[in-house]
Structures are given as structure tokens and as C-alpha cells.
Design an enzyme around this catalytic site. Structure first.
Site, short mmCIF file in Angstrom:
data_model
loop_
_atom_site.label_atom_id
_atom_site.label_comp_id
_atom_site.label_asym_id
_atom_site.label_seq_id
_atom_site.Cartn_x
_atom_site.Cartn_y
_atom_site.Cartn_z
CD GLU A 41 -2.91 -1.01 -0.04
OE1 GLU A 41 -3.01 0.05 -0.66
OE2 GLU A 41 -3.51 -2.05 -0.38
CE1 TYR A 124 -6.96 2.54 -0.28
CE2 TYR A 124 -4.60 2.61 0.16
CZ TYR A 124 -5.67 2.10 -0.54
OH TYR A 124 -5.47 1.15 -1.49
CG ASP A 142 -8.62 3.26 -4.09
OD1 ASP A 142 -9.85 3.24 -4.32
OD2 ASP A 142 -7.84 2.49 -4.65
#
Ligand code: SF4
Length: 360
Positions: A41, A124, A142
Site C-alpha cells: 500500500e 486508507y 481510494d
């Protein structure tokens, strides 16, 4: 507010598509190791999947655990990160890894609330780790998810405002409820990336078409709505690459600007737009004692960061008799050993081309 019939159908349609038609392959898909999910990520923020893939493989190969990353030397980690840009991501990751190693017994936190406290881990990334590694019901939101949801439910509140973000977050929490979190999150991100694309969504292949208000009301091109424009500052950097017997001089940048702690040749930031300004050049030549040496302009590169547009102009000076007088902190490095240092992207591009060195 209750749940509408479209909201009730959303998850089932999405998951059926995921199980039968979603062909998106990514090496970190179905990964359960929270450290590797985190790494993927962080690498994917502001980086396309194809570009991020070799970095993910290098990092998981070199530092297979959070403890290994925590014990690594800063310069080695920056060198591995080289080419991805946005070095703050890398710095924060190191900081968080060391916190986990020292304060958390080397174990990744297992709740969203603990994860979101770590440096560089926002809502996130915390939701991605919590859902993919631990199957906790936190929706990841996102750009893909903003697009799918604002189109499907015709949300006209700008998605880059606090109220717009909160509206989408409430809706996403409602939609994920009752569904397997990891699969739901993967499915909606993949749908956004492969079907509900920004400019040309493939509605005929979309499992949500029967629900999608944007598709029915011809709103696709206006959704999602954004109001903010990014302010971009232009900056002009001059570099002096001083050569001496197959060596050049480099120093480490400070940590109060972009590219903190990366290496670069002698650097000067011009206030005006012109990096070829004779007056500036002769001032630098004076201060470095380069007056009797030939200074050649050897390249100009532009690099766009989120809020900055940087023009870097490179001058090369041949100094066989070591006349240059550089400030303290410069290292004399063989051009064959430049690959041991991490450089900002434009400097790396210039040096790689000029001295033909390989940095991986
Ligand atoms: S129907 Fe089209 S616009 Fe609507 S969610 Fe699917 S791909 Fe996106």
C-alpha cells in the site's frame, strides 16, 4: 438514514463479479501478512501497480519482515526506494517499522485504531491492513472507490471536501457491512481500476449497471466532482557536478526540504526562472573557486511533484587539479560507486546517463 434497495443489492452484485469475472492479477492479492500488505500500500501511493511491482519484490526480498526493515540502515533503504520518489513515504515507513520493533515487540498492530496511529499510516492504509490481513470491516476508500460510489449513487458533493469524504465513508461502511471485508474491498478497488475507469468506463461489463444512476442519467463524465485545484510552485535548481579523476563530489541533503537525506552534487536554488543566468553562475564559480575552469551546461530536466514543478539544470566542471573549494560535508565518490548512494530522481537520471552506471 436506512438502507435503500440499491445499497442492499450492491455488495452481492459486486462479489459475484469478483468471483466470476474479475481477472486482475497482482502479486500482493490475497496476501495475509500485514507487513507485506502495508508495504504494497505504501509503494502504491502515487505509483502505478506496474511501476511499483519490482519495488515490492525488492523490498520483500531484502526485508522480509518488519523487524528486518526496522534494523536496516537508512541509506540502504533509501537506495532501494530510489526511483519511486515521494521519499516521505519511505521515511515514515522506516519510522513506523522501528516503532513496531521497539515498542510493540516486533508485531504489527492488529486493530484499525492502533494502525492509524503509526507514522505515515492514514485511514486508507489502516483500513487496507485491517481488512486484508485481519478481515475487519473497514472500507478502503481510494480514488477508484470514490469514482465507483459517486457514479453508482450519483453523489454530487465534491469528493475532495470534508463533507464529501464523510458522505462516501458513511456509504462505504454501510455497503461493506455483512460482506467479507477483504473480498469486498479488493472487488471494489479492482472494479474501479479495470471497469469504472476515469475517462472511459466499460458500463456494458459492469455488474452495477442496473443500479448505476450516473449511467442512466448521463452523469458519468461529471462524476466524481472535485473542486480543488492543486497549487503548483515552480522551483529552479542548479547542480554543479565537479569531476576529478573519475570521481565526483556529492553531499547529503538536509532534512528541511523535499528529498531529505538523499545525495546530490553541489546544489543552488535560483530565485528567478533562469538557471542560465550569467550573474548567478559567476557568483557560484567565485564562491567555489572555479573561475579558471570550464563550466559546461550538460543537461536540463523537469520533474513534477504533487505541488512543485522543478527544473534542474546540470553543469559539469572538470577539475583535474582539485581547485574547487567546496563547503564541508562533501564526499569524493568514484563514478563506479555512485550506485551505493540514493539520489533524487532527476539527479539520478542525469548521473546514470552521463556515467552509465546501473543503480539496481
Ligand atoms: S455502470 Fe459504468 S459508470 Fe456506473 S459504476 Fe459501472 S462502470 Fe461505473
Amino acid at each position: 438514514m436506512g438502507t435503500t434497495s440499491a445499497q442492499k443489492k450492491f455488495g452481492a452484485l459486486l462479489l459475484t463479479w469478483h468471483d466470476t469475472e474479475n481477472e486482475r492479477e497482482l502479486p500482493w492479492k490475497n496476501e495475509k501478512d500485514p507487513y507485506k500488505i502495508w508495504l504494497s500500500e505504501v509503494i502504491l501511493q502515487q505509483t502505478r501497480a506496474e511501476q511499483g511491482l519490482p519495488y515490492y519484490l525488492k523490498f520483500t526480498g531484502t526485508y522480509p519482515t518488519v523487524q528486518a526493515l526496522a534494523a536496516a540502515d537508512d541509506d540502504d533503504v533509501f537506495r532501494l526506494w530510489q526511483g519511486l520518489g515521494y521519499y516521505n513515504r519511505c521515511k515514515n515507513m522506516l519510522k513506523a517499522a522501528r516503532y513496531i520493533a521497539l515498542q510493540n515487540g516486533g508485531k504489527m498492530p492488529q486493530t484499525y485504531d492502533e494502525l492509524v496511529q503509526l507514522p505515515g499510516i492514514g485511514t486508507y492504509t489502516a483500513a487496507a491492513i485491517a481488512s486484508f490481513a485481519y478481515d475487519l470491516p473497514h472500507p478502503v476508500i481510494d480514488g477508484n472507490v470514490y469514482r465507483v460510489l459517486s457514479r453508482c449513487f450519483a453523489i454530487k458533493t465534491p469528493v475532495d471536501t470534508t463533507i464529501g469524504k464523510s458522505e462516501i465513508a458513511v456509504l462505504a461502511s454501510k455497503l461493506i457491512s455483512g460482506h467479507p471485508p477483504a473480498r469486498f474491498n479488493q472487488a471494489i478497488m479492482d472494479l474501479g481500476a479495470t471497469v469504472c475507469k476515469p475517462a472511459a468506463p466499460i458500463c456494458a461489463k459492469c455488474p452495477l449497471e442496473t443500479l448505476c444512476v450516473a449511467s442512466k442519467q448521463d452523469l458519468i463524465q461529471i462524476l466524481p466532482i472535485k473542486i480543488r485545484k492543486t497549487n503548483v510552485t515552480e522551483r529552479h535548481f542548479l547542480y554543479f557536478v565537479i569531476e576529478n579523476d573519475n570521481h565526483i563530489y556529492i553531499h547529503k541533503r538536509g532534512d528541511n526540504d523535499i528529498w531529505a537525506n538523499l545525495y546530490e552534487p553541489y546544489f543552488f536554488e535560483a530565485n528567478t526562472g533562469s538557471t542560465d543566468d550569467i550573474e548567478i553562475l559567476s557568483r557560484i564559480q567565485d564562491s567555489l573557486n572555479l573561475n579558471n575552469l570550464e563550466v559546461k551546461m550538460a543537461g536540463k530536466l523537469r520533474q513534477r511533484l504533487t505541488h512543485q514543478l522543478i527544473t534542474s539544470t546540470f553543469y559539469v566542471v572538470s577539475d583535474p587539479e582539485s581547485k574547487a573549494m567546496l563547503p564541508a560535508g562533501f564526499l569524493r565518490v568514484s563514478i563506479h560507486e555512485l550506485n551505493k548512494y540514493a539520489f533524487p530522481k532527476s539527479t539520478l537520471t542525469f548521473l546514470t546517463k552521463k556515467y552509465m552506471f546501473k543503480f539496481h
